[in-house]
Design an enzyme around this catalytic site. Structure first.
Site, short mmCIF file in Angstrom:
data_model
loop_
_atom_site.label_atom_id
_atom_site.label_comp_id
_atom_site.label_asym_id
_atom_site.label_seq_id
_atom_site.Cartn_x
_atom_site.Cartn_y
_atom_site.Cartn_z
N ARG A 77 3.20 66.26 -83.35
CA ARG A 77 2.98 65.99 -81.93
C ARG A 77 4.15 65.17 -81.40
O ARG A 77 4.44 64.09 -81.93
CB ARG A 77 1.67 65.22 -81.75
CG ARG A 77 1.45 64.76 -80.33
CD ARG A 77 0.10 64.06 -80.12
NE ARG A 77 -0.02 63.65 -78.74
CZ ARG A 77 -0.17 62.39 -78.32
NH1 ARG A 77 -0.27 61.41 -79.20
NH2 ARG A 77 -0.25 62.13 -77.04
N HIS A 121 4.22 61.31 -71.64
CA HIS A 121 3.88 60.10 -72.39
C HIS A 121 4.58 58.92 -71.69
O HIS A 121 5.45 58.27 -72.25
CB HIS A 121 4.29 60.25 -73.85
CG HIS A 121 3.55 59.36 -74.81
ND1 HIS A 121 2.82 59.83 -75.89
CD2 HIS A 121 3.43 58.02 -74.85
CE1 HIS A 121 2.30 58.81 -76.56
NE2 HIS A 121 2.65 57.69 -75.94
N GLU A 166 -2.98 59.30 -72.56
CA GLU A 166 -3.62 58.05 -72.13
C GLU A 166 -3.36 57.71 -70.66
O GLU A 166 -2.70 56.70 -70.35
CB GLU A 166 -3.17 56.88 -73.01
CG GLU A 166 -3.49 57.04 -74.48
CD GLU A 166 -3.29 55.76 -75.29
OE1 GLU A 166 -2.88 54.74 -74.72
OE2 GLU A 166 -3.56 55.78 -76.51
N ASN A 293 -7.04 59.18 -78.91
CA ASN A 293 -6.25 58.16 -79.61
C ASN A 293 -7.18 57.01 -79.93
O ASN A 293 -7.82 56.46 -79.02
CB ASN A 293 -5.10 57.65 -78.74
CG ASN A 293 -4.03 58.71 -78.52
OD1 ASN A 293 -4.06 59.78 -79.13
ND2 ASN A 293 -3.09 58.42 -77.63
N TYR A 295 -7.64 53.32 -82.19
CA TYR A 295 -7.06 52.27 -83.04
C TYR A 295 -8.06 51.20 -83.45
O TYR A 295 -8.07 50.75 -84.58
CB TYR A 295 -5.87 51.60 -82.33
CG TYR A 295 -4.70 52.53 -82.21
CD1 TYR A 295 -3.75 52.61 -83.22
CD2 TYR A 295 -4.55 53.35 -81.10
CE1 TYR A 295 -2.68 53.48 -83.14
CE2 TYR A 295 -3.47 54.22 -81.00
CZ TYR A 295 -2.54 54.28 -82.02
OH TYR A 295 -1.48 55.15 -81.94
N GLU A 363 -3.89 60.36 -82.20
CA GLU A 363 -3.23 59.17 -82.74
C GLU A 363 -4.25 58.31 -83.48
O GLU A 363 -5.36 58.10 -83.00
CB GLU A 363 -2.63 58.27 -81.63
CG GLU A 363 -1.46 58.85 -80.91
CD GLU A 363 -0.91 57.93 -79.82
OE1 GLU A 363 -1.10 56.69 -79.89
OE2 GLU A 363 -0.29 58.46 -78.88
N GLU A 417 7.78 50.00 -79.45
CA GLU A 417 6.37 49.82 -79.14
C GLU A 417 6.22 49.16 -77.75
O GLU A 417 5.71 48.06 -77.60
CB GLU A 417 5.68 49.02 -80.25
CG GLU A 417 4.19 48.73 -80.05
CD GLU A 417 3.32 49.95 -79.77
OE1 GLU A 417 3.65 51.06 -80.23
OE2 GLU A 417 2.31 49.79 -79.06
N TRP A 418 6.72 49.86 -76.74
CA TRP A 418 6.53 49.49 -75.34
C TRP A 418 6.85 48.01 -75.09
O TRP A 418 7.89 47.55 -75.55
CB TRP A 418 5.12 49.90 -74.88
CG TRP A 418 4.87 51.36 -75.19
CD1 TRP A 418 4.00 51.87 -76.11
CD2 TRP A 418 5.54 52.51 -74.60
NE1 TRP A 418 4.08 53.26 -76.12
CE2 TRP A 418 5.01 53.67 -75.22
CE3 TRP A 418 6.52 52.68 -73.62
CZ2 TRP A 418 5.43 54.96 -74.88
CZ3 TRP A 418 6.93 53.97 -73.29
CH2 TRP A 418 6.39 55.08 -73.90
C1 GBH Z 1 -0.98 54.33 -77.92
O1 GBH Z 1 -1.52 53.43 -77.00
C2 GBH Z 1 0.21 55.01 -77.33
O2 GBH Z 1 -0.10 56.34 -76.98
C3 GBH Z 1 1.43 54.96 -78.21
O3 GBH Z 1 2.54 55.30 -77.44
C4 GBH Z 1 1.54 53.60 -78.84
O4 GBH Z 1 2.75 53.44 -79.53
C5 GBH Z 1 0.38 53.45 -79.77
O5 GBH Z 1 -0.83 53.70 -79.15
C6 GBH Z 1 0.30 52.08 -80.45
O6 GBH Z 1 0.07 51.05 -79.53
O7 GBH Z 1 -2.05 45.25 -71.72
O8 GBH Z 1 -4.13 44.24 -72.31
O9 GBH Z 1 -4.15 46.17 -70.92
C7 GBH Z 1 -2.44 52.53 -77.58
C8 GBH Z 1 -3.49 52.04 -76.69
C9 GBH Z 1 -4.01 50.80 -74.83
C10 GBH Z 1 -2.65 49.79 -76.46
C11 GBH Z 1 -3.58 49.77 -73.84
C12 GBH Z 1 -2.20 48.73 -75.48
C13 GBH Z 1 -2.74 47.61 -73.46
C14 GBH Z 1 -3.65 46.45 -73.42
N1 GBH Z 1 -3.00 51.02 -75.79
N2 GBH Z 1 -3.21 48.54 -74.48
S1 GBH Z 1 -3.47 45.46 -71.99
#
Ligand code: GBH
Length: 465
Positions: A77, A121, A166, A293, A295, A363, A417-418
């Site tokens: 993916r 994305h 997402e 997705n 986690y 994910e 990681e953002w």
């Molecule tokens: C995914 O998001 C993404 O699709 C991927 O790109 C990323 O690398 C991976 O997971 C790992 O993080 O700022 O308090 O509102 C994960 C889900 C949901 C995690 C929103 C971060 C922000 C919380 N994301 N969250 S907040």
């Protein structure tokens, strides 16, 4: 711990996303995206990091595909960068950008791996943001055009299409929490963005079908939400959060209706003025799969709003507060590891949405503090435990009747990681950001062996045919 046994037909993969791995941000005719702008704004991303170079996957993709072939996955993916294909979001196509994905798809197929393509994305072309971004309806139409351009070029070889990744994050983390691009903190504009993302999805489904795409879906991140106590206030808080996180997306897409508690969740903000007659029909077009997705679970309690005046609130300010999980391990994201809630979430989705299409777990994975040992290897036993326990939880959900067709580990590589930048590592493969060398971790070898055993169980089935 022994490895779980999953149904022989279940497909396995690994995932990445364009801005997190590609780099080459100003090469090959790529235009800027909102993540370039956000990353270059001081104070937004940890240590001022950006996806300018990332894993340099744009140049090293052949090496990365070879790693996947070695891993033995069925599926890969990845996402296409909209501004690499259409540098200003609409108008002239950048042939060099499309050619990159063309080569990538061919290389993936030659390696015996099937591509699963995500169209969006989070990297909106900056030129569209300058026109109002997801806050304006026009962006949904531009997305549908972009979807058609990509499908016309790659649809002969790519059979699985994911419209959005997402959209919760695009709408609410981007426009209400402000921790993702474009980084605003608003109320009604964030809700308008949510609607326009849904509309973009529905319009793109139409274009993908018209282009002959075989399998079309969307990736969502529904959360497993638990009340901190059994009190009525905490349970009501969870229902507001369920609408913010889950129902805003799942209800229109799967049931053709907006959540019935929008007013309780966003008093005065959810005025629906951004919606038009017929939008729900577009948004609810049938899908071949829904991507999930997953986690970690979230525990919540009722809490005072940050802003007392409802009209001035951000859309994320819904009167809830996260409560930490006690007595469980937390990953370097600070996320609690509670594998059985993965089963609970999937079973709960099946119960709430009788028309739920087959699921792909697009994910699942964990960020760990995995430094190389004296032998140069990363012994990431915690990640192996995480993956094994979540696959065991997935097996239990399938056992309970949830129709799951595939599972992808996030991620093949350590990557950007953002807002956290590069120090949160999710990869099965370590990336040395000094040299850009790739080093498979123990989890890579574990997943490879797990997949080999899984495939061995597939063979008798094939023989019986
Ligand atoms: C995914 O998001 C993404 O699709 C991927 O790109 C990323 O690398 C991976 O997971 C790992 O993080 O700022 O308090 O509102 C994960 C889900 C949901 C995690 C929103 C971060 C922000 C919380 N994301 N969250 S907040």
């Amino acid at each position: 711990m022994t490895d779980p046994i999953l149904p022989p037909g279940l497909l396995f993969g690994t995932a990445t996303a364009a801005y997190q791995v590609e780099g080459a941000a100003t090469e090959g005719g790529r235009g800027p995206s909102i993540w370039d702008t956000y990353s270059r704004t001081p104070g937004r991303v940890a240590r001022g990091e950006s996806g300018d170079v990332a894993c340099d996957h744009y140049h090293r993709y052949a090496e990365d595909v070879a790693l996947m072939a070695d891993l033995g996955v069925d599926l890969y993916r990845f996402s296409v960068s909209w501004p690499r294909v259409l540098p200003t979001g609409s108008g002239p196509v950048n042939a060099e950008g499309l050619a990159f994905y063309d080569r990538l798809v061919d290389t993936v197929l030659e390696a015996g791996v099937e591509p699963a393509l995500t169209l969006y994305h989070w990297d909106l072309p900056q030129a569209l943001e300058d026109e109002g971004g997801w806050r304006v309806r026009d962006t949904a139409y531009r997305f549908a055009e972009y979807a058609r351009v990509v499908a016309d070029r790659l649809g002969d070889r790519v059979h699985r299409w994911i419209t959005l990744n997402e959209p919760f994050c695009s709408a609410f983390v981007g426009h209400a929490v402000g921790r993702h691009a474009p980084g605003t903190r608003e109320g009604r504009p964030a809700l308008a963005a949510a609607h326009h993302l849904l509309l973009a999805h529905g319009l793109a489904v139409g274009e993908l079908r018209a282009a002959g795409a075989a399998q079309v879906g969307i990736t969502l991140n529904p959360d497993h939400l638990l009340p901190a106590t059994d009190s009525e206030a905490d349970r009501a808080a969870v229902e507001r959060a369920r609408t913010l996180h889950n129902r805003t997306w799942l209800d229109p897409i799967l049931t053709g209706a907006y959540p019935d508690n929008e007013q309780e969740t966003w008093p005065g903000l959810a005025d629906g003025s951004y919606r038009m007659e017929g939008d729900l029909d577009t948004i609810a077009r049938p899908l071949d799969f829904v991507g999930i997705n997953y986690y970690r679970p979230i525990m919540l309690r009722d809490a005072p709003h940050t802003e007392p005046d409802p009209a001035l609130r951000t859309a994320a300010d819904i009167g809830t507060e996260q409560v930490p999980f006690e007595g469980v391990r937390h990953t370097t994201m600070g996320w609690p590891v509670v594998p059985h809630t993965f089963t609970d979430l999937l079973v709960d989705l099946k119960n709430r949405y009788p028309g739920l299409p087959p699921l792909l777990i697009t994910e699942n994975g964990s960020a760990e503090d995995d430094r190389p040992d004296a032998d140069g290897r990363v012994h990431d036993a915690d990640r192996v435990d995480y993956l094994r326990d979540h696959l065991t939880a997935l097996a239990a959900a399938i056992e309970a009747g949830v129709d799951v067709r595939g599972y992808f580990v996030w991620s093949l590589l350590d990557n950007f990681e953002w807002a956290y930048g590069y120090d949160r590592r999710f990869g099965l493969v370590r990336v040395d950001y000094e040299t850009l060398e790739r080093h498979p971790k123990d989890s890579f070898r574990w997943y490879r062996d797990f997949l080999r055993d899984h495939r061995a169980r597939r063979r008798p089935e094939a023989d019986a045919r």
